[in-house]
Scaffold this motif. Sequence first.
Motif, PDB file in Angstrom:
ATOM      1  N   GLU A  31      49.181  54.639 -68.236  1.00 46.62           N
ATOM      2  CA  GLU A  31      50.381  54.039 -67.653  1.00 46.62           C
ATOM      3  C   GLU A  31      50.064  53.275 -66.371  1.00 46.62           C
ATOM      4  N   ILE A  32      49.223  53.846 -65.541  1.00 46.15           N
ATOM      5  CA  ILE A  32      48.911  53.164 -64.281  1.00 46.15           C
ATOM      6  C   ILE A  32      48.109  51.894 -64.543  1.00 46.15           C
ATOM      7  N   SER A  33      47.264  51.901 -65.587  1.00 45.71           N
ATOM      8  CA  SER A  33      46.451  50.713 -65.871  1.00 45.71           C
ATOM      9  C   SER A  33      47.307  49.504 -66.249  1.00 45.71           C
ATOM     10  N   LYS A  34      48.516  49.734 -66.721  1.00 48.21           N
ATOM     11  CA  LYS A  34      49.426  48.634 -67.048  1.00 48.21           C
ATOM     12  C   LYS A  34      49.789  47.811 -65.808  1.00 48.21           C
ATOM     13  N   HIS A  35      49.610  48.410 -64.638  1.00 43.71           N
ATOM     14  CA  HIS A  35      50.037  47.778 -63.389  1.00 43.71           C
ATOM     15  C   HIS A  35      48.864  47.365 -62.509  1.00 43.71           C
ATOM     16  N   LEU A  36      47.644  47.463 -63.051  1.00 40.70           N
ATOM     17  CA  LEU A  36      46.457  47.105 -62.283  1.00 40.70           C
ATOM     18  C   LEU A  36      46.109  45.635 -62.457  1.00 40.70           C
ATOM     19  N   HIS A  37      45.554  45.065 -61.407  1.00 41.42           N
ATOM     20  CA  HIS A  37      45.005  43.710 -61.479  1.00 41.42           C
ATOM     21  C   HIS A  37      43.694  43.776 -62.257  1.00 41.42           C
ATOM     22  N   ASN A  38      43.178  42.628 -62.648  1.00 43.50           N
ATOM     23  CA  ASN A  38      41.919  42.578 -63.405  1.00 43.50           C
ATOM     24  C   ASN A  38      40.752  43.171 -62.637  1.00 43.50           C
ATOM     25  N   LYS A  39      40.769  43.074 -61.325  1.00 42.51           N
ATOM     26  CA  LYS A  39      39.782  43.704 -60.442  1.00 42.51           C
ATOM     27  C   LYS A  39      40.548  44.637 -59.517  1.00 42.51           C
ATOM     28  N   VAL A  40      40.111  45.876 -59.449  1.00 40.16           N
ATOM     29  CA  VAL A  40      40.809  46.853 -58.612  1.00 40.16           C
ATOM     30  C   VAL A  40      39.788  47.681 -57.828  1.00 40.16           C
ATOM     31  N   GLU A  41      40.113  47.920 -56.580  1.00 45.59           N
ATOM     32  CA  GLU A  41      39.274  48.748 -55.731  1.00 45.59           C
ATOM     33  C   GLU A  41      39.857  50.153 -55.727  1.00 45.59           C
ATOM     34  N   ILE A  42      39.010  51.143 -55.995  1.00 46.63           N
ATOM     35  CA  ILE A  42      39.446  52.532 -55.995  1.00 46.63           C
ATOM     36  C   ILE A  42      38.597  53.302 -55.003  1.00 46.63           C
ATOM     37  N   LYS A  43      39.279  54.031 -54.140  1.00 38.58           N
ATOM     38  CA  LYS A  43      38.598  54.877 -53.162  1.00 38.58           C
ATOM     39  C   LYS A  43      38.967  56.317 -53.479  1.00 38.58           C
ATOM     40  N   LEU A  44      37.947  57.097 -53.823  1.00 38.41           N
ATOM     41  CA  LEU A  44      38.147  58.514 -54.121  1.00 38.41           C
ATOM     42  C   LEU A  44      37.435  59.332 -53.057  1.00 38.41           C
ATOM     43  N   ASP A  45      38.216  59.869 -52.143  1.00 43.99           N
ATOM     44  CA  ASP A  45      37.725  60.716 -51.058  1.00 43.99           C
ATOM     45  C   ASP A  45      36.499  60.134 -50.355  1.00 43.99           C
ATOM     46  N   GLY A  46      36.626  58.898 -49.916  1.00 44.83           N
ATOM     47  CA  GLY A  46      35.591  58.270 -49.115  1.00 44.83           C
ATOM     48  C   GLY A  46      34.671  57.335 -49.869  1.00 44.83           C
ATOM     49  N   GLU A  47      34.575  57.470 -51.175  1.00 38.36           N
ATOM     50  CA  GLU A  47      33.699  56.597 -51.956  1.00 38.36           C
ATOM     51  C   GLU A  47      34.521  55.464 -52.551  1.00 38.36           C
ATOM     52  N   ARG A  48      34.183  54.239 -52.121  1.00 32.28           N
ATOM     53  CA  ARG A  48      34.958  53.062 -52.508  1.00 32.28           C
ATOM     54  C   ARG A  48      34.137  52.197 -53.461  1.00 32.28           C
ATOM     55  N   ASN A  49      34.758  51.824 -54.599  1.00 35.34           N
ATOM     56  CA  ASN A  49      34.101  50.957 -55.571  1.00 35.34           C
ATOM     57  C   ASN A  49      35.105  49.986 -56.158  1.00 35.34           C
ATOM     58  N   GLU A  50      34.601  48.853 -56.611  1.00 32.24           N
ATOM     59  CA  GLU A  50      35.441  47.873 -57.290  1.00 32.24           C
ATOM     60  C   GLU A  50      35.158  47.951 -58.787  1.00 32.24           C
ATOM     61  N   TYR A  51      36.237  47.906 -59.575  1.00 34.83           N
ATOM     62  CA  TYR A  51      36.125  48.052 -61.020  1.00 34.83           C
ATOM     63  C   TYR A  51      36.937  46.973 -61.725  1.00 34.83           C
ATOM     64  N   SER A  52      36.572  46.723 -62.978  1.00 38.57           N
ATOM     65  CA  SER A  52      37.443  45.936 -63.834  1.00 38.57           C
ATOM     66  C   SER A  52      38.623  46.841 -64.188  1.00 38.57           C
ATOM     67  N   LYS A  53      39.648  46.272 -64.719  1.00 38.97           N
ATOM     68  CA  LYS A  53      40.832  47.040 -65.109  1.00 38.97           C
ATOM     69  C   LYS A  53      40.459  48.154 -66.096  1.00 38.97           C
ATOM     70  N   ASN A  54      39.627  47.845 -67.091  1.00 45.45           N
ATOM     71  CA  ASN A  54      39.227  48.844 -68.088  1.00 45.45           C
ATOM     72  C   ASN A  54      38.374  49.949 -67.476  1.00 45.45           C
ATOM     73  N   GLN A  55      37.440  49.576 -66.603  1.00 45.69           N
ATOM     74  CA  GLN A  55      36.621  50.580 -65.929  1.00 45.69           C
ATOM     75  C   GLN A  55      37.493  51.474 -65.043  1.00 45.69           C
ATOM     76  N   ALA A  56      38.446  50.873 -64.364  1.00 50.24           N
ATOM     77  CA  ALA A  56      39.339  51.628 -63.486  1.00 50.24           C
ATOM     78  C   ALA A  56      40.129  52.659 -64.280  1.00 50.24           C
ATOM     79  N   GLU A  57      40.563  52.297 -65.477  1.00 52.25           N
ATOM     80  CA  GLU A  57      41.303  53.248 -66.301  1.00 52.25           C
ATOM     81  C   GLU A  57      40.440  54.462 -66.630  1.00 52.25           C
ATOM     82  N   VAL A  58      39.167  54.238 -66.937  1.00 53.84           N
ATOM     83  CA  VAL A  58      38.240  55.340 -67.241  1.00 53.84           C
ATOM     84  C   VAL A  58      38.027  56.222 -66.007  1.00 53.84           C
ATOM     85  N   VAL A  59      37.813  55.597 -64.854  1.00 56.80           N
ATOM     86  CA  VAL A  59      37.609  56.341 -63.604  1.00 56.80           C
ATOM     87  C   VAL A  59      38.847  57.176 -63.286  1.00 56.80           C
ATOM     88  N   LEU A  60      40.020  56.577 -63.414  1.00 59.63           N
ATOM     89  CA  LEU A  60      41.257  57.307 -63.132  1.00 59.63           C
ATOM     90  C   LEU A  60      41.501  58.422 -64.148  1.00 59.63           C
TER      91      LEU A  60
END
Length: 123
Positions: A31-60
């Motif tokens: 559900e959240i991936s429906k609202h993500l841009h094609n490139k999204v930055e995700i920070k999980l407790d201090g570790e910040r990475n940029e992902y494609s929308k599909n990669q971000a869905e897997v990480v989330l």
Amino acid sequence: MLLFGATSAFAQEAEIIDLVEEALKSSSSREISKHLHNKVEIKLDGERNEYSKNQAEVVLKQFFQDNTAESCEFVHQGNNNAGGIIYAIGSYQTSSVSYRVVVRAKKFSKEFKVYRLEFTKER
């Protein structure tokens, strides 16, 4: 006409924040991936990475499997009119950990998309 445009933009802003909050409450990467841009930055407790929308869905998906929400609530929402950025800050509660969550979105083409998500463990 100008008033309608401002009201419509505000409705879009509020809608994406509400939809993201509901996706977080249900720990739904799909559900959240429906609202993500094609490139999204995700920070999980201090570790910040940029992902494609599909990669971000897997990480989330992995994050949500390890940290299923018991509750999620945005306590502050705002916007930066000059930059066209909207944001929400809140808490994401699991059975054992509390995270501060920050969501940032901006308009890409004609709709708002999330371009940054941050989860920081509360100490």
